[in-house]
Design a protein around this motif. Structure first.
Motif, PDB file in Angstrom:
ATOM      1  N   SER A   1      51.560  44.437  46.651  1.00 19.40           N
ATOM      2  CA  SER A   1      52.487  44.518  45.530  1.00 19.40           C
ATOM      3  C   SER A   1      52.999  43.120  45.197  1.00 19.40           C
ATOM      4  O   SER A   1      52.802  42.170  45.959  1.00 19.40           O
TER       5      SER A   1
ATOM      6  N   ARG B   1      42.108  45.172  45.213  1.00 18.85           N
ATOM      7  CA  ARG B   1      42.700  44.478  44.058  1.00 18.85           C
ATOM      8  C   ARG B   1      43.805  45.317  43.436  1.00 18.85           C
ATOM      9  O   ARG B   1      44.802  44.808  42.962  1.00 18.85           O
ATOM     10  N   ASP B   2      43.580  46.634  43.406  1.00 19.18           N
ATOM     11  CA  ASP B   2      44.530  47.561  42.812  1.00 19.18           C
ATOM     12  C   ASP B   2      44.212  48.960  43.340  1.00 19.18           C
ATOM     13  O   ASP B   2      43.302  49.131  44.169  1.00 19.18           O
TER      14      ASP B   2
ATOM     15  N   ASP C   1      51.180  49.447  50.211  1.00 22.79           N
ATOM     16  CA  ASP C   1      51.409  48.048  49.824  1.00 22.79           C
ATOM     17  C   ASP C   1      52.141  47.223  50.878  1.00 22.79           C
ATOM     18  O   ASP C   1      52.182  45.999  50.767  1.00 22.79           O
TER      19      ASP C   1
ATOM     20  N   VAL D   1      47.056  47.581  49.268  1.00 25.11           N
ATOM     21  CA  VAL D   1      47.104  47.274  47.834  1.00 25.11           C
ATOM     22  C   VAL D   1      48.337  46.391  47.640  1.00 25.11           C
ATOM     23  O   VAL D   1      49.449  46.914  47.492  1.00 25.11           O
TER      24      VAL D   1
END
Length: 255
Positions: free
Chosen positions: A215, A235-236, A194, A213
């Motif tokens: 955060s 996206r995730d 992240d 990813v």
């Protein structure tokens, strides 16, 4: 075709460390306001604390691992009028606050650390992504700059042990990622994380594929250009693992 190896960050990639910190930071500010009788009308209390946190981290040689008592003293100075940069510079230089004793600051810092020991919840789609990696035969390793015993505790708590090959506690530098890349050669190594400066940029320079990813919390030093460095912005976590699987199968970058 050789399956890739995924190196995965833990905090704020697999689990929601940000919420644990937010609760601890909000509580610390509440206690200090009461202690100093300096109730304030802050529009974003978490952002207020994090301005002082980032001012300290950007100056201290331990970066985000600076001693928490420094945050207590910096916030005490902030609530009595000092700006984040000024407070951080004074605290790192050894300034003793006139508003809170060192012993009391140490007690509040210990309470703060106690709140940070709360086990975080998994982020959305993490279990789906871990299951997909297992189904696809993609080995996944956790790489962390945090304490390995804490990471093992969280993994065990959430029953993730059988999805994760091992945990590596490393300093996330280019040379460390190069060692890991050589260890898993000829498999392609993919770093999922992240933070652009700790997860993406050094891994990319080491020749790894990288997946960002994002955060919810992004330090000020990471707010420019980070996503452009990654091979893919997911996206995730589930989306990140799907991209890894598809990327290897197709043999070219996803759009």
């Amino acid at each position: 075709m050789t399956k890739p190896v995924v190196l995965c960050d833990a905090d704020n990639t697999l689990w929601d460390t940000d919420s644990v910190f937010a609760t601890a930071q909000r509580t610390l500010l509440d206690v200090l306001e009461t202690r100093l009788d300096r109730l304030s009308d802050l529009s974003d209390r978490i952002e207020y604390v994090r301005r002082y946190d980032q001012a300290l981290a950007s100056r201290h040689h331990l970066h985000l691992r600076y001693p928490p008592v420094m945050l207590v003293i910096a916030l005490a100075e902030g609530l009595t009028g000092r700006a984040p940069d000024e407070a951080a510079t004074l605290v790192i230089a050894g300034h003793r606050s006139a508003h809170i004793s060192l012993s009391e600051a140490q007690k509040l810092a210990a309470d703060f650390l106690g709140l940070l020991s709360t086990l975080p919840e998994l982020l959305p789609t993490v279990k789906d992504g871990l299951k997909l990696a297992r189904e696809e035969g993609i080995p996944l390793y956790v790489v962390t700059e945090g304490r390995i015993d804490k990471q093992k505790q969280i993994i065990t708590h959430h029953k993730l042990t059988h999805y994760i090959e091992a945990i590596f506690e490393i300093t996330k530098t280019q040379s460390q990622f190069e060692r890991l890349r050589q260890r898993f050669h000829p498999a392609q190594t993919v770093m999922v994380g992240d933070q652009p400066d700790r997860d993406i940029e050094p891994a990319k320079r080491a020749g790894c594929e990288t997946v960002l990813v994002p955060s919810r919390f992004l330090p000020s030093w990471n707010r420019v250009g980070g996503a452009r460095e990654a091979s893919y912005k997911a996206r995730d976590f589930g989306d990140a693992i799907r991209w890894v699987a598809q990327h290897v199968e197709r043999g070219h970058d996803a759009p």
